[in-house]
Structure formats: structure tokens, C-alpha cells
Design a protein around this motif. Structure first.
Motif, PDB file in Angstrom:
ATOM      1  N   ASP A   1      22.505   8.183  41.175  1.00 34.19           N
ATOM      2  CA  ASP A   1      23.606   7.247  41.416  1.00 34.19           C
ATOM      3  C   ASP A   1      24.869   7.715  40.703  1.00 34.19           C
ATOM      4  O   ASP A   1      24.832   8.086  39.532  1.00 34.19           O
ATOM      5  CB  ASP A   1      23.236   5.845  40.904  1.00 34.19           C
ATOM      6  CG  ASP A   1      24.301   4.813  41.250  1.00 34.19           C
ATOM      7  OD1 ASP A   1      24.739   4.802  42.417  1.00 34.19           O
ATOM      8  OD2 ASP A   1      24.688   4.036  40.370  1.00 34.19           O
TER       9      ASP A   1
ATOM     10  N   THR B   1      28.577   5.905  40.550  1.00 34.96           N
ATOM     11  CA  THR B   1      29.370   4.759  40.982  1.00 34.96           C
ATOM     12  C   THR B   1      30.751   4.846  40.346  1.00 34.96           C
ATOM     13  O   THR B   1      30.875   5.052  39.132  1.00 34.96           O
ATOM     14  CB  THR B   1      28.689   3.443  40.583  1.00 34.96           C
ATOM     15  OG1 THR B   1      27.426   3.359  41.249  1.00 34.96           O
ATOM     16  CG2 THR B   1      29.537   2.248  40.987  1.00 34.96           C
TER      17      THR B   1
ATOM     18  N   THR C   1      34.178   2.486  40.471  1.00 38.39           N
ATOM     19  CA  THR C   1      34.797   1.276  41.005  1.00 38.39           C
ATOM     20  C   THR C   1      36.166   1.072  40.372  1.00 38.39           C
ATOM     21  O   THR C   1      36.435   1.538  39.258  1.00 38.39           O
ATOM     22  CB  THR C   1      33.945   0.013  40.748  1.00 38.39           C
ATOM     23  OG1 THR C   1      33.887  -0.214  39.332  1.00 38.39           O
ATOM     24  CG2 THR C   1      32.544   0.180  41.265  1.00 38.39           C
TER      25      THR C   1
ATOM     26  N   TRP D   1      32.524  -1.293  49.848  1.00 38.10           N
ATOM     27  CA  TRP D   1      31.530  -0.350  49.295  1.00 38.10           C
ATOM     28  C   TRP D   1      31.383   0.784  50.296  1.00 38.10           C
ATOM     29  O   TRP D   1      31.198   0.545  51.505  1.00 38.10           O
ATOM     30  CB  TRP D   1      30.215  -1.089  49.101  1.00 38.10           C
ATOM     31  CG  TRP D   1      29.051  -0.286  48.609  1.00 38.10           C
ATOM     32  CD1 TRP D   1      28.709  -0.051  47.322  1.00 38.10           C
ATOM     33  CD2 TRP D   1      28.034   0.348  49.409  1.00 38.10           C
ATOM     34  NE1 TRP D   1      27.550   0.692  47.257  1.00 38.10           N
ATOM     35  CE2 TRP D   1      27.121   0.952  48.523  1.00 38.10           C
ATOM     36  CE3 TRP D   1      27.819   0.464  50.783  1.00 38.10           C
ATOM     37  CZ2 TRP D   1      26.001   1.660  48.970  1.00 38.10           C
ATOM     38  CZ3 TRP D   1      26.707   1.174  51.233  1.00 38.10           C
ATOM     39  CH2 TRP D   1      25.810   1.758  50.320  1.00 38.10           C
TER      40      TRP D   1
ATOM     41  N   ARG E   1      29.496   4.544  50.990  1.00 36.09           N
ATOM     42  CA  ARG E   1      28.594   5.632  50.610  1.00 36.09           C
ATOM     43  C   ARG E   1      28.775   6.739  51.636  1.00 36.09           C
ATOM     44  O   ARG E   1      28.689   6.493  52.851  1.00 36.09           O
ATOM     45  CB  ARG E   1      27.137   5.177  50.594  1.00 36.09           C
ATOM     46  CG  ARG E   1      26.183   6.323  50.210  1.00 36.09           C
ATOM     47  CD  ARG E   1      24.816   5.830  49.793  1.00 36.09           C
ATOM     48  NE  ARG E   1      24.072   5.244  50.885  1.00 36.09           N
ATOM     49  CZ  ARG E   1      22.818   4.812  50.778  1.00 36.09           C
ATOM     50  NH1 ARG E   1      22.208   4.857  49.610  1.00 36.09           N
ATOM     51  NH2 ARG E   1      22.192   4.282  51.797  1.00 36.09           N
TER      52      ARG E   1
ATOM     53  N   SER F   1      33.322   1.978  45.161  1.00 36.44           N
ATOM     54  CA  SER F   1      33.571   0.577  45.508  1.00 36.44           C
ATOM     55  C   SER F   1      34.879   0.138  44.884  1.00 36.44           C
ATOM     56  O   SER F   1      35.318   0.682  43.870  1.00 36.44           O
ATOM     57  CB  SER F   1      32.415  -0.318  45.036  1.00 36.44           C
ATOM     58  OG  SER F   1      32.284  -0.260  43.635  1.00 36.44           O
TER      59      SER F   1
ATOM     60  N   THR G   1      36.353   8.974  46.565  1.00 37.54           N
ATOM     61  CA  THR G   1      34.905   9.026  46.796  1.00 37.54           C
ATOM     62  C   THR G   1      34.498  10.381  47.370  1.00 37.54           C
ATOM     63  O   THR G   1      33.461  10.953  46.987  1.00 37.54           O
ATOM     64  CB  THR G   1      34.480   7.887  47.737  1.00 37.54           C
ATOM     65  OG1 THR G   1      35.001   6.650  47.246  1.00 37.54           O
ATOM     66  CG2 THR G   1      32.973   7.784  47.828  1.00 37.54           C
TER      67      THR G   1
ATOM     68  N   GLY H   1      24.575  -1.043  43.875  1.00 41.07           N
ATOM     69  CA  GLY H   1      24.176  -0.773  42.500  1.00 41.07           C
ATOM     70  C   GLY H   1      22.683  -0.789  42.283  1.00 41.07           C
ATOM     71  O   GLY H   1      22.213  -0.823  41.146  1.00 41.07           O
TER      72      GLY H   1
END
Lengths: 477, 462
Positions: free
Chosen positions: A43, A45, A47, B55, B57, B68, B84, B322
Motif C-alpha cells: 500500500d 497512500t 492524500t 479515490w 487506484r 485520495s 498519483t 485503506g
């Protein structure tokens, strides 16, 4: 339009709609985390969000509204909505309320940060985690995990009293764990999970790679280690477990909103009664606890809390006597106290509430080595594995990842599934040895849950090893 | 086209522009969350927030990244996509990328209608305050504390394989207590509709339980038969879901479940039934009613696309934002109630302590405990789901089928699967109640449950 002006517009709208006090926080937040499992990135992430949260006070009733809209129109809408909600609160009103006075400041604050964590390349950060897990697998881990988290928040706070405070708070931290899977159970060993208001230099100092082989081999060895014997004995806790002990059985217990019953239906109340403040023997004379949001680099540090109260240290337990609480401007007023400074939220969309800052132990006169040498029979436990405590923060049962038998002043066999249980004040009063300043570590807890809607708080806990007598250990199902 | 689907389409177009060969999926959700909280019988915290989050991916050149953001003032969608995409280029190859959901008619496969009540979606602060007012007024002067919550959500999913779905949902919940100096009594309920929240009735239940729990006595630690009320049962179910029916835990041999084996008592049938929340997950997979345990026999774990691909099964629609580290877990657990009340007359029908459907379970017990709630439960061993925690909000001693006196809270250390193992369950109640869980927005539905043995390791004072 500056973000201060956006916040001002929200406050003005709340006051025009009938509030007698209002404050607003504009926040821009960035968050990044990566987790690696058995050398694969499972993962990543990233944000980013921004918005405004407004508090309005009508009579004795609060309202809070948050929007991800930083236009003047959006800010004014949020301000009016906060006042509208406060009016609805007044359908079930409380007693008259005056906020504790706080010095009105115009200021800015930022924490020290040598290496901006978000400027470090993802590949460099990923390589660190991948190599850590590779070494753990090589040394016997079935599941090897490593992760980091980075938080970067810019906050603009204004109030109808005249506050105008800008803060830039950067935090990061990392950790790793090795899990060995046996036929009937799993065993885990974790690196010290360290987080702070600091730059990437904090992670570089953790030595995740260096600790990986030992963690993996310890996890494997735990599968065949004897279980922690059941009984009452002398208990020595390492400093990381002490941080958890402080957090759960002191930090939460001295939150004034809990003491006043404001968390009664969910997080719970406290065994402490305000009439005992200044008199109650919380622990042994070795016990000195402070709440200090000014500690450089600690995870619970800030310049101002989310009500605009400047950070300041405060004694919580002095020579074993309970002398202080964690408070906000409203809860302090209700309790008849004259200090606040511990109100925070986890973002612009959540209401600030009483939270721990850096709640920790001042060091004592002993060392871990001395504690072991002076123990004829006992158990040494380290690294939290599970934690459970009752709604009054009185009865706890904590499990650790690893334990060692102590016999005749020496560390002996490794023990698996060590647990201990007790009653807060009884336990703290039994503390007869406390580690010294050279063993002090300021731990960070990035996952403290509280509030409805749920909020995740970041707290710091200075801690040293300590010894306790007559503790029940080895409880199991 | 919904506003959320329009945003999702914009994001996909930006991805195609920058990386024509990338596989991408987007989940956009506009939420409203409002919670009116009270303590000491007045509203002390009253909050609302709303916003739209996106979100993304994407999988490009064998690498996968997730981003996100909220749709807000500080960054454009193009910046978001670019960030991203850049992240994906810096990451190692992702060998277990499961691919995207295909373009087949996902809409037709969605479970029933949206779980939406418009009045709840648009509920006002006054609507929630009215429920609180009724609860407080029903308390006959006892201090009260708790909350009334409403949520609303509209969402869209779209991907570069051509799938797009939209949905909407609302929820309402009340969770509150009435207090005496020595006891608390609780009442809880969750639903799609705020109109199901009867503040006066819930307040009366909480008051009755609180009054029945005053001046509790201390019992010695030990093994006791117990009747768990629905809130306590739900703690058991959610823990089994997190550690057992979690597809990632099964994949990594950390779960106790063994599909096809009779691991539970034959009276246990457990399903995941998406009657609350959005009708699809963050990967665009429709949610559907899923049998987890049927007549005591374990059926399956729940999966997202990644765990499903690794085990060569299909996703069950349990991907969450998540959730990569934790793994997929059931979101809407339902323990099937007994088709009719177990035999046996009850002497406690007229007592307010327990729901009448619980009374037969009490009547059938020679000596044991009635437990309202389990609190602060934490896992000691995830493989065997050995948990420790405490009772809360009421415990009563049962003797000869009657409730004889309230008991102080107790600490327990208990393997949850063992408590429900074959031969370990005496009876299942006949009425299931949907209840909000302590943390987050999870709910579950359960009747009461009578089990042979629960391991209490001490009372809450030592």
C-alpha cells in the motif's frame, strides 16, 4: 483572499447569525504512508485535503460545522450552519457556561524539521522498508511488515476574541514487525514504533534494518518458548510498554471531559473525582507525571492547541499526588479550574476536544540493570501486544510481545504470551524502582481513538523502565 | 449522470490523457455526517460535516499506486492524477495486481435498491435534537448520555475497463445510556431511517435497565454460562469477522476458519447482509447476501479482488479504502435468529431488563449471567481469537431461570470461536436487532445468545 480572511469570514457569519463566540480553523493537510509486506509494497497512500471547521456558541450550547470550501461564500455558509446547529443544541440546553479566559495572541509556530519527510523520494523510503522486510524473512519471519506515515498540516486559526494563529506541524514515524506462524498460534516481534513532530531524520535514526534480524529470530523463538507463568510477582516493564501504561491508566484518566461525564456513553468516565485533586495518592512517591506540549520533537507537541491556548507544561502527578488535569476552555470553566490548553481535533472536519499532549514520567534514580539485579523473582516484559482497560480507566489487562523470567537478579528464559493485570492506583503505588534520565525515551502514539464521530489523536509519552511489586501476571483464556 | 459519476469520468479522462495504457479505477463519494451528542442530559457536542472525496487506484507499467483527496479548493483533479501517476512510476513492480472489474452489467447485479431514506439523508439538527429531547425526557430525571446520528452518501465507481455504477445510502443510529450512581443502562438501534429512532422508547429501556442494575454485588472469577444480549453478541461477531472471516487472514494462514468444516454449533448461521450502506464496494463489486456459516458449517471468508485472485475465488464486494493492510472483513454481519422462541416459559417477561425475546434464554438457565455489553475488547491471539475485555452497561446473576441481582462488571479472557463451538451454544434468541458498533460506522444485527461457558478472570475492581 488569505486563509486568515477565510476563517474571519466564517467567524463573522457565525456571530452575525447570533453566536456569542465563534472560532474557525482552516486546514490544509497532506498525508503519506507506505506499507511493505514480505518485500512487496502492499500500500502506498497519498492524500490531501483542505477545509474549514467552525465552532459557534449560542447561550451555553455549541454547534460545529465543517466544509471543504475555502471561498468566502463557503466560509460564511459554514459559520451560519455552526450557529444554526448551536441553536438546535439549545433544545436540550446545559447549565450557563463561560469559557476560561485565554490570552489572545497573533502568532505563528512551526515544529523543528531538518529533513522534510515529503521531500524524501518514494524510492528511497520504499527501499528502506523493502530491505527491512527482506532481512526479516531471511531470518525466519513468515510475515514481515514495515511501514511509515507522514503528516503535514498547515492551520490558520481565528476567533471572535481576536486570535490569529498560523501553525505548520510536520510529523512522521516508522516501524516494523516480524510474525512467525505456528501450528496453533502466531507470535510477533515489533521494532520500537516511534513517531514525532520531526522530519525524516527521526526515521533515519530508528535503524529499522539493523534491528530486523533479531526481531525475526525472536518471533520464531517465541513459538516454542514456555508461556508466562500465572501468578503474582514482581514486574519490570520496558520503557515502550511504560508509555502505553501511562497513556491508558493515567493520560485518559486525567482528561477533564471524562471526569465531568462528557464521555460517559462511549469512551467512559474516570475513577478520579475532582474533589480529590491535590490530595489523592495516585502512585508511589517516585511517580511524577507531566503534560508538556512544548517538548521538541514529541508527537503531542504544538505551539497552540485548537482553541488558541499557548502550549505550556503542567504537572499532573507530583511525588505521587494527583495535582492536574487535561482541560479545555469550557470543561475547565465547568470544573472551576483556571487553565486549559489540551483541546485538539484530528482535522478541519472534526470538533476539537480534550486530548492528551505529551503525558509522561519524569525519570527516577535507578536503571533497568539495577532493577533486574535487585529482583530475586519476577518477569520483565516489553513491547505492547494488546491493551484493554475499563470505562473508568481503573482495571487494565495488557499483553506484551515478549517476556523474560528473572531469577536471582539475572534475566533468564524467554517467555511467550506475557500478560499482566491490575488496578491503576494500586499498581502505580507499587512502583518501587524507576529508570534514570539516560534511559528516557519520548514515545509517540499515533492511534489514540476518542470521540463521536471517531477521531484519531497523536500523543507523546516520555517513559523510562520501571519496577512494580505484587502484580498478577500470566492471565489467559 | 450523477455529480459523482461525472467527477469519476473526468478523472478517468485525465488518466487516459497522461497514461493511455494505464488501468485505473475511481471511487467518488459525497457524504453528509451529522451527530448530536449529549451528556449529563444536555447536548454538549453537535457536529456536521459534508464533502466529496475521490479515490483513485491506477496500475501502470506493472506498478500500482493509490491517491485520495477531497474535491476542494487547493488542488485540481489534474494535479491529483499527475501526483498519483508519478507515485506509481517510483514504486516496485506489483506482481499480485488483480486487474479491474469488467464492464458487464454491474448495475443489474446490485443488491436490491439503494439503502436510502431521503428524509434521513436531509435530516436537520432539529430532527436529531428532537430524538435526544425525547430520550432525555423519558429518563425520569436520571442523567443521560449518548448520541443521535444521521449519515447520507451518494457515490459512483468507474474504471477504464468500462464499468460504472452509482448508489446512495442513508443511516440513522441512537446509542445512549441512562445512569444511576452505581449503574448504567443502555439502549441502541441503527437503521436506514431516522423515523425508526423512537427516543422516548429507547430512553425508557435505558432507564429501566439502569434502575435494575443499582447496587451490584461482586462475583468471584470463574467459568459461567452466559446470556449475551445483542450488543454483546455483536462484539463477538465483529471480532470473528476481523480476524477470522477476513480474506487476507485466511490467505496468510492467520485465520482459524476452515471452509467446509463444522466449526460452530449447529444453531449458528451467520451471513453478511448489505442492508445498510452503499450497494457496491470501492472496487465496483456489487455487495450481496453472503453465507459465512450455515448451520454451524463454515462457508467462506470475504474478499476483495486481491485476496480473491490469490485464492482463485471471486471478490465478495468487501474492498474498502485503506484496507490493504487490514484486509477485507464483513461489514454487515447478521446472526440469524431462532425461527421461534425456544421452548420454556419465562418468568421475566414483565421485567424491563431484557427484551422479551431474551427471556426464554434466561428461563432456561440454572445459574449464569446476563451480559448487556462487552467493552474494550482486544485480541490476545488473532489465530484463536482469544479476546480480553470487560462487561459494561449491566450484568445480572441468573439463578433457576430468574434474574436475581445485578453484578459488578467483570473482566474476561475468552476465545470467541470456542464460545460458539459445536455443543457450546445453548440457544439463540428469536429477535435480531441492528445496532451501531462502537467504532466507526459499522453496524451488525444479532439476537441474544446463550452459551455454555464464558471465562471471567476477575471483577473490575481487581
Amino acid at each position: 483572499m488569505s486563509f486568515f480572511e477565510v476563517a474571519d469570514a466564517a467567524v463573522a457569519a457565525a456571530i452575525e447569525a447570533g453566536a456569542r463566540y465563534a472560532d474557525a480553523r482552516v486546514m490544509h493537510r497532506r498525508y503519506e504512508s507506505m506499507s511493505v509486506r514480505n518485500t512487496e509494497v502492499e500500500d502506498l497512500t497519498q492524500t490531501e485535503d483542505a477545509g474549514i471547521g467552525v465552532r459557534a456558541l449560542v447561550g451555553s450550547s455549541w454547534g460545529f460545522h465543517a466544509l471543504p470550501d475555502l471561498t468566502e461564500a463557503g466560509a460564511r455558509r459554514a459559520g451560519r450552519a455552526a450557529t444554526e446547529i448551536a441553536r438546535a443544541s439549545a433544545r436540550v440546553p446545559g447549565p450557563p457556561l463561560e469559557l476560561v479566559e485565554v490570552e489572545v495572541r497573533v502568532d505563528s509556530w512551526a515544529n523543528p524539521c531538518r529533513i522534510d519527510p515529503l521531500s524524501v523520494s518514494l524510492s528511497e523510503k520504499g527501499d528502506l522498508l523493502v530491505e527491512t522486510t527482506r532481512l526479516m524473512v531471511e531470518h525466519g519471519a513468515d510475515i514481515a511488515e514495515a511501514s511509515y506515515s507522514i503528516w503535514d498540516a498547515r492551520i490558520w486559526f481565528t476567533s471572535s476574541a481576536g486570535h490569529r494563529i498560523e501553525q505548520h506541524i510536520r510529523k512522521c514515524g516508522a516501524g516494523s514487525s516480524a510474525t512467525a506462524i505456528g501450528e496453533h498460534e502466531t507470535q510477533r516481534r515489533s521494532s520500537p514504533r516511534q513517531y514525532g513532530t520531526a522530519g525524516w531524520e527521526l526515521v533515519e535514526d530508528l535503524d529499522l534494518i539493523g534491528s530486523a534480524p533479531q526481531l525475526a529470530s525472536e518471533a520464531r523463538a517465541l513459538l516454542t518458548a514456555p508461556p508466562c507463568p500465572e501468578g503474582t510477582t514482581t514486574l519490570i516493564l520496558g520503557s515502550e510498554q511504560m508509555a502505553l501504561q501511562i497513556h491508558e491508566s493515567v493520560g485518559h484518566a486525567v482528561e477533564l471531559d471524562r471526569i465531568l461525564g462528557w464521555e460517559a456513553a462511549f469512551a467512559g468516565t474516570s475513577w478520579l473525582d475532582l474533589s480529590q485533586l491535590g490530595n489523592l495518592q495516585y502512585g508511589s512517591p517516585l511517580m511524577n507525571i507531566t503534560a508538556d506540549p512544548t517538548i521538541p520533537g514529541a508527537l503531542g507537541s504544538f505551539g497552540y492547541d485548537d482553541e488558541g491556548t499557548p502550549a505550556a507544561p503542567r504537572d499532573i502527578v507530583r511525588d505521587g499526588i494527583w495535582v492536574g488535569v487535561l482541560a479545555g476552555r469550557d470543561s475547565a470553566a465547568v470544573a472551576g479550574l483556571d487553565y486549559a490548553g489540551s483541546v485538539r481535533s484530528d482535522g478541519w472536519a472534526r470538533l476539537p476536544m480534550v486530548r492528551m499532549t505529551n503525558v509522561g514520567l519524569l525519570p527516577g534514580p535507578h536503571s533497568l540493570e539495577e532493577m533486574i539485579a535487585e529482583t530475586s523473582e519476577g518477569v520483565f516484559m516489553e513491547t505492547n501486544r494488546s491493551w484493554s482497560i475499563d470505562d473508568k480507566r481503573l482495571n487494565f489487562q495488557f499483553g506484551c510481545e515478549i517476556g523474560w523470567e528473572i531469577r536471582n537478579g539475572k534475566r533468564g528464559r524467554m517467555l511467550r504470551n506475557p500478560t499482566y493485570t491490575g488496578i491503576g492506583p494500586v499498581f502505580w503505588r507499587s512502583m518501587d524502582m524507576l529508570g534514570g534520565a539516560d534511559e528516557l525515551i519520548v514515545w509517540g502514539t499515533p492511534n489514540c481513538g476518542k470521540g463521536q464521530p471517531s477521531q484519531i489523536g497523536h500523543t507523546g509519552h516520555p517513559a523510562v523502565p520501571a519496577r512494580f511489586t505484587n502484580v498478577r501476571v500470566g492471565v489467559r483464556g | 449522470m450523477s455529480a459523482e459519476l461525472d467527477i469519476a469520468a473526468q478523472v478517468l479522462e485525465l488518466v487516459r490523457h497522461r497514461a493511455p495504457n494505464a488501468a485505473a479505477e475511481v471511487f467518488v463519494e459525497t457524504h453528509r455526517l451529522a451527530l448530536t451528542r449529549f451528556a449529563n442530559s444536555f447536548i454538549h457536542q453537535n457536529v456536521a460535516d459534508e464533502g466529496t472525496s475521490v479515490w483513485l487506484r491506477l496500475h501502470h507499467d506493472g506498478r500500482t499506486a493509490i491517491g485520495s483527496a477531497n474535491i476542494g479548493p487547493l488542488s485540481s483533479l489534474d494535479d491529483f492524477v499527475a501526483r498519483t501517476l508519478t507515485a506509481s512510476q517510483l514504486l516496485p513492480v506489483d506482481p499480485s495486481w488483480p486487474g479491474l472489474n469488467g464492464a458487464e452489467s454491474a448495475e443489474a447485479a446490485l443488491h436490491g435498491q439503494n439503502n436510502l431514506d431521503e428524509a434521513t439523508f436531509h435530516a436537520s439538527p432539529d430532527d436529531r435534537a428532537a430524538v435526544v429531547r425525547a430520550f432525555v425526557d423519558a429518563a425520569e430525571g436520571l442523567p443521560t448520555a449518548g448520541y443521535c446520528r444521521t449519515t447520507g452518501s451518494t457515490a459512483a465507481y468507474a474504471n477504464t475497463a468500462g464499468r460504472s455504477v452509482t448508489g446512495a445510502a442513508s443511516t440513522a443510529a441512537v446509542d445512549a445510556i441512562a445512569r444511576t450512581p452505581s449503574s448504567d443502562g443502555v439502549a441502541r438501534i441503527a437503521s436506514v431511517r431516522l423515523s425508526d429512532m423512537d427516543g422516548a422508547r429507547l430512553g425508557a429501556v435505558a432507564v429501566a435497565k439502569a434502575r435494575a442494575g443499582t447496587e451490584p454485588v461482586t462475583l468471584p472469577a470463574g467459568q459461567y454460562p452466559v446470556v449475551l444480549e445483542p450488543a454483546a453478541v455483536i462484539d463477538v461477531l465483529i471480532s470473528l469477522g476481523l480476524y477470522g472471516f477476513n480474506g487476507k487472514a485466511l490467505l496468510e494462514r492467520r485465520s482459524f476458519i476452515a471452509p467446509g468444516e463444522a466449526q460452530f454449533d449447529p444453531v449458528i448461521s451467520l451471513v453478511d447482509d448489505p442492508t445498510l450502506g452503499l450497494p457496491f464496494d470501492i472496487e465496483g463489486t456489487p455487495k450481496r447476501r453472503l453465507n459465512l456459516v450455515t448451520d454451524g458449517v463454515t462457508q467462506t471468508a470475504v474478499h476483495d479482488r486481491r485476496t480473491a485472485a490469490a485464492l482463485k475465488v471471486s471478490s465478495t464486494g468487501h474492498a474498502i479504502a485503506g484496507g490493504a493492510r487490514l484486509g477485507p472483513f464483513p461489514q454487515n454481519l447478521l446472526l440469524s435468529p431462532a425461527p421461534e422462541a425456544p421452548a420454556g416459559s419465562s418468568t421475566v417477561d414483565d421485567l424491563p431488563i431484557a427484551d422479551p425475546s431474551v427471556a426464554p434464554l434466561i428461563a432456561g438457565m440454572e445459574r449464569g449471567l446476563l451480559v448487556s455489553d462487552l467493552w474494550y475488547t482486544r485480541v490476545l491471539d488473532p489465530r484463536t481469537v482469544v479476546m480480553t475485555g470487560l462487561t459494561r452497561n449491566g450484568v445480572w446473576l441468573i439463578e433457576n431461570g430468574e434474574l436475581v441481582r445485578p453484578v459488578r462488571n467483570l473482566r474476561f479472557t475468552q476465545s470467541y470461536p470456542s464460545a460458539l463451538a459445536p455443543g457450546a451454544v445453548r440457544a439463540v434468541g428469536s429477535r435480531a436487532i441492528t445496532i451501531p458498533y462502537n467504532w466507526g460506522l459499522l453496524t451488525a444485527t444479532a439476537p441474544a445468545l446463550a452459551v455454555e461457558s464464558w471465562n471471567f478472570t476477575g471483577d473490575a475492581t481487581g
